[in-house]
Design a protein around this motif. Structure first.
Motif, PDB file in Angstrom:
ATOM      1  N   CYS A  48      50.055  34.152  30.919  1.00 11.78           N
ATOM      2  CA  CYS A  48      48.878  34.554  31.691  1.00 11.78           C
ATOM      3  C   CYS A  48      48.566  36.031  31.442  1.00 11.78           C
ATOM      4  O   CYS A  48      49.354  36.755  30.854  1.00 11.78           O
ATOM      5  CB  CYS A  48      49.113  34.331  33.182  1.00 11.78           C
ATOM      6  SG  CYS A  48      50.429  35.351  33.889  1.00 11.78           S
ATOM      7  N   TRP A  49      47.401  36.453  31.943  1.00 11.48           N
ATOM      8  CA  TRP A  49      47.033  37.860  31.912  1.00 11.48           C
ATOM      9  C   TRP A  49      47.786  38.588  33.015  1.00 11.48           C
ATOM     10  O   TRP A  49      47.993  38.053  34.102  1.00 11.48           O
ATOM     11  CB  TRP A  49      45.530  38.028  32.136  1.00 11.48           C
ATOM     12  CG  TRP A  49      44.727  37.549  30.981  1.00 11.48           C
ATOM     13  CD1 TRP A  49      43.974  36.413  30.922  1.00 11.48           C
ATOM     14  CD2 TRP A  49      44.606  38.180  29.706  1.00 11.48           C
ATOM     15  NE1 TRP A  49      43.392  36.295  29.679  1.00 11.48           N
ATOM     16  CE2 TRP A  49      43.768  37.375  28.913  1.00 11.48           C
ATOM     17  CE3 TRP A  49      45.130  39.343  29.159  1.00 11.48           C
ATOM     18  CZ2 TRP A  49      43.437  37.694  27.598  1.00 11.48           C
ATOM     19  CZ3 TRP A  49      44.807  39.669  27.851  1.00 11.48           C
ATOM     20  CH2 TRP A  49      43.980  38.854  27.089  1.00 11.48           C
ATOM     21  N   THR A  79      48.507  50.620  45.637  1.00 12.37           N
ATOM     22  CA  THR A  79      49.041  49.659  46.603  1.00 12.37           C
ATOM     23  C   THR A  79      50.494  49.360  46.279  1.00 12.37           C
ATOM     24  O   THR A  79      50.955  49.611  45.161  1.00 12.37           O
ATOM     25  CB  THR A  79      48.204  48.352  46.613  1.00 12.37           C
ATOM     26  OG1 THR A  79      48.574  47.562  47.738  1.00 12.37           O
ATOM     27  CG2 THR A  79      48.355  47.571  45.337  1.00 12.37           C
ATOM     28  N   VAL A  80      51.182  48.848  47.263  1.00 11.80           N
ATOM     29  CA  VAL A  80      52.547  48.348  47.096  1.00 11.80           C
ATOM     30  C   VAL A  80      52.545  46.910  47.580  1.00 11.80           C
ATOM     31  O   VAL A  80      52.005  46.606  48.649  1.00 11.80           O
ATOM     32  CB  VAL A  80      53.562  49.182  47.906  1.00 11.80           C
ATOM     33  CG1 VAL A  80      54.969  48.593  47.775  1.00 11.80           C
ATOM     34  CG2 VAL A  80      53.553  50.637  47.462  1.00 11.80           C
ATOM     35  N   HIS A  81      53.124  46.036  46.792  1.00  9.48           N
ATOM     36  CA  HIS A  81      53.149  44.616  47.130  1.00  9.48           C
ATOM     37  C   HIS A  81      54.577  44.109  46.963  1.00  9.48           C
ATOM     38  O   HIS A  81      55.255  44.471  46.006  1.00  9.48           O
ATOM     39  CB  HIS A  81      52.208  43.840  46.199  1.00  9.48           C
ATOM     40  CG  HIS A  81      52.138  42.393  46.516  1.00  9.48           C
ATOM     41  ND1 HIS A  81      52.906  41.462  45.861  1.00  9.48           N
ATOM     42  CD2 HIS A  81      51.405  41.710  47.427  1.00  9.48           C
ATOM     43  CE1 HIS A  81      52.635  40.267  46.345  1.00  9.48           C
ATOM     44  NE2 HIS A  81      51.731  40.396  47.303  1.00  9.48           N
ATOM     45  N   VAL A 138      59.587  44.242  44.611  1.00  2.60           N
ATOM     46  CA  VAL A 138      58.745  45.319  45.122  1.00  2.60           C
ATOM     47  C   VAL A 138      57.940  45.841  43.936  1.00  2.60           C
ATOM     48  O   VAL A 138      58.515  46.260  42.927  1.00  2.60           O
ATOM     49  CB  VAL A 138      59.577  46.453  45.750  1.00  2.60           C
ATOM     50  CG1 VAL A 138      58.672  47.578  46.233  1.00  2.60           C
ATOM     51  CG2 VAL A 138      60.450  45.925  46.870  1.00  2.60           C
ATOM     52  N   ARG A 139      56.603  45.780  44.058  1.00  2.00           N
ATOM     53  CA  ARG A 139      55.720  46.153  42.951  1.00  2.00           C
ATOM     54  C   ARG A 139      54.759  47.247  43.412  1.00  2.00           C
ATOM     55  O   ARG A 139      54.059  47.076  44.408  1.00  2.00           O
ATOM     56  CB  ARG A 139      54.948  44.924  42.472  1.00  2.00           C
ATOM     57  CG  ARG A 139      55.892  43.795  42.075  1.00  2.00           C
ATOM     58  CD  ARG A 139      55.198  42.562  41.590  1.00  2.00           C
ATOM     59  NE  ARG A 139      54.386  41.936  42.617  1.00  2.00           N
ATOM     60  CZ  ARG A 139      53.652  40.840  42.415  1.00  2.00           C
ATOM     61  NH1 ARG A 139      53.640  40.260  41.232  1.00  2.00           N
ATOM     62  NH2 ARG A 139      52.938  40.314  43.378  1.00  2.00           N
ATOM     63  N   ALA A 192      48.371  36.690  36.475  1.00  2.00           N
ATOM     64  CA  ALA A 192      49.430  36.944  37.446  1.00  2.00           C
ATOM     65  C   ALA A 192      48.804  37.415  38.752  1.00  2.00           C
ATOM     66  O   ALA A 192      47.752  38.067  38.748  1.00  2.00           O
ATOM     67  CB  ALA A 192      50.380  38.013  36.894  1.00  2.00           C
ATOM     68  N   ASP A 193      49.433  37.107  39.849  1.00  6.61           N
ATOM     69  CA  ASP A 193      48.882  37.493  41.145  1.00  6.61           C
ATOM     70  C   ASP A 193      48.757  39.004  41.306  1.00  6.61           C
ATOM     71  O   ASP A 193      47.897  39.484  42.036  1.00  6.61           O
ATOM     72  CB  ASP A 193      49.704  36.895  42.292  1.00  6.61           C
ATOM     73  CG  ASP A 193      51.091  37.489  42.415  1.00  6.61           C
ATOM     74  OD1 ASP A 193      51.709  37.846  41.389  1.00  6.61           O
ATOM     75  OD2 ASP A 193      51.589  37.574  43.555  1.00  6.61           O
ATOM     76  N   ILE A 194      49.559  39.777  40.581  1.00 10.70           N
ATOM     77  CA  ILE A 194      49.475  41.235  40.698  1.00 10.70           C
ATOM     78  C   ILE A 194      48.108  41.741  40.223  1.00 10.70           C
ATOM     79  O   ILE A 194      47.632  42.777  40.693  1.00 10.70           O
ATOM     80  CB  ILE A 194      50.641  41.936  39.946  1.00 10.70           C
ATOM     81  CG1 ILE A 194      50.754  43.402  40.350  1.00 10.70           C
ATOM     82  CG2 ILE A 194      50.517  41.782  38.441  1.00 10.70           C
ATOM     83  CD1 ILE A 194      51.135  43.645  41.781  1.00 10.70           C
ATOM     84  N   VAL A 195      47.444  41.019  39.345  1.00  9.40           N
ATOM     85  CA  VAL A 195      46.093  41.398  38.902  1.00  9.40           C
ATOM     86  C   VAL A 195      45.134  41.327  40.084  1.00  9.40           C
ATOM     87  O   VAL A 195      44.372  42.268  40.345  1.00  9.40           O
ATOM     88  CB  VAL A 195      45.605  40.502  37.744  1.00  9.40           C
ATOM     89  CG1 VAL A 195      44.158  40.810  37.388  1.00  9.40           C
ATOM     90  CG2 VAL A 195      46.513  40.650  36.529  1.00  9.40           C
ATOM     91  N   ASP A 196      45.178  40.234  40.818  1.00  5.13           N
ATOM     92  CA  ASP A 196      44.300  40.082  41.976  1.00  5.13           C
ATOM     93  C   ASP A 196      44.638  41.090  43.075  1.00  5.13           C
ATOM     94  O   ASP A 196      43.739  41.641  43.719  1.00  5.13           O
ATOM     95  CB  ASP A 196      44.378  38.659  42.521  1.00  5.13           C
ATOM     96  CG  ASP A 196      43.821  37.636  41.543  1.00  5.13           C
ATOM     97  OD1 ASP A 196      42.879  37.963  40.800  1.00  5.13           O
ATOM     98  OD2 ASP A 196      44.346  36.512  41.514  1.00  5.13           O
ATOM     99  N   VAL A 197      45.915  41.338  43.298  1.00  8.56           N
ATOM    100  CA  VAL A 197      46.349  42.338  44.286  1.00  8.56           C
ATOM    101  C   VAL A 197      45.772  43.705  43.927  1.00  8.56           C
ATOM    102  O   VAL A 197      45.222  44.414  44.777  1.00  8.56           O
ATOM    103  CB  VAL A 197      47.895  42.393  44.363  1.00  8.56           C
ATOM    104  CG1 VAL A 197      48.381  43.613  45.124  1.00  8.56           C
ATOM    105  CG2 VAL A 197      48.452  41.113  44.979  1.00  8.56           C
ATOM    106  N   ALA A 198      45.869  44.085  42.664  1.00  7.61           N
ATOM    107  CA  ALA A 198      45.402  45.408  42.216  1.00  7.61           C
ATOM    108  C   ALA A 198      43.881  45.524  42.297  1.00  7.61           C
ATOM    109  O   ALA A 198      43.361  46.550  42.761  1.00  7.61           O
ATOM    110  CB  ALA A 198      45.874  45.667  40.788  1.00  7.61           C
ATOM    111  N   ILE A 199      43.166  44.505  41.846  1.00 10.88           N
ATOM    112  CA  ILE A 199      41.700  44.560  41.888  1.00 10.88           C
ATOM    113  C   ILE A 199      41.211  44.635  43.331  1.00 10.88           C
ATOM    114  O   ILE A 199      40.292  45.398  43.648  1.00 10.88           O
ATOM    115  CB  ILE A 199      41.079  43.366  41.134  1.00 10.88           C
ATOM    116  CG1 ILE A 199      41.332  43.510  39.628  1.00 10.88           C
ATOM    117  CG2 ILE A 199      39.580  43.263  41.413  1.00 10.88           C
ATOM    118  CD1 ILE A 199      40.944  42.291  38.808  1.00 10.88           C
ATOM    119  N   ALA A 200      41.812  43.859  44.225  1.00  8.72           N
ATOM    120  CA  ALA A 200      41.414  43.907  45.638  1.00  8.72           C
ATOM    121  C   ALA A 200      41.654  45.299  46.221  1.00  8.72           C
ATOM    122  O   ALA A 200      40.805  45.827  46.949  1.00  8.72           O
ATOM    123  CB  ALA A 200      42.174  42.849  46.437  1.00  8.72           C
ATOM    124  N   ALA A 201      42.775  45.914  45.901  1.00  3.90           N
ATOM    125  CA  ALA A 201      43.062  47.268  46.396  1.00  3.90           C
ATOM    126  C   ALA A 201      42.073  48.267  45.818  1.00  3.90           C
ATOM    127  O   ALA A 201      41.582  49.156  46.528  1.00  3.90           O
ATOM    128  CB  ALA A 201      44.496  47.655  46.052  1.00  3.90           C
TER     129      ALA A 201
END
Length: 146
Positions: free
Chosen positions: A37-38, A74-76, A93-94, A130-139
């Motif tokens: 995935c991306w 952000t921290v996720h 922890v990301r 990857a879900d971290i992409v969506d987390v980062a874009i939302a932040a």
């Protein structure tokens, strides 16, 4: 649960958005737990490096670009139960930083790793990510709206 009773993975990523609002992503080639995935450029921070040094190193390896980091965006974190090959529970922890390119040329320097290539993609990216992409874009969008 006490911190000695589970494994922890610390990872750091850079969110790099250009003037055309395209995001720099890497193609993760998959493993026994995750499909290809991306993803954002970044990854696991080594024991003997700072978080910031880890993300700068990972971005260079995965994209060919040198970057400077801004403030953390952000921290996720998430947890997962133990598995047969990883009996202790797991906490990830990301940290996502804003990143600015200062040099280099687009092209993956990593050999034999988990990244095949990097590309500039639309923020409205379709397809596996990857879900971290969506987390980062939302932040990023949340911070822009302020």
């Amino acid at each position: 649960m006490h911190f000695t009773e589970y494994h922890t993975r610390l990872a750091a990523y850079a969110l790099i958005v250009d003037e055309n609002e395209r995001i720099l992503l890497t193609w993760f080639n998959g493993n026994d737990r995750n499909e290809p995935c991306w993803s954002l450029p970044g990854g696991g921070v080594e024991y003997d490096e700072t978080v910031e040094d880890g993300v700068v190193r990972e971005v260079l390896e995965e994209t060919g670009y040198q970057v400077v980091l801004g403030d953390p965006l952000t921290v996720h974190s998430f947890t997962a139960p133990g598995e047969p090959d990883r009996p202790l529970p797991y906490k990830s922890v990301r940290i996502v930083y804003r990143g600015t390119i200062t040099g280099g040329t687009l092209g993956t320097l990593e050999i034999g790793g988990t990244t095949d290539f990097a590309e500039w993609k639309s923020l409205d990216l379709e397809g596996p990510r990857a879900d971290i992409v969506d987390v980062a874009i939302a932040a990023w969008r949340s911070h822009r709206a302020r």
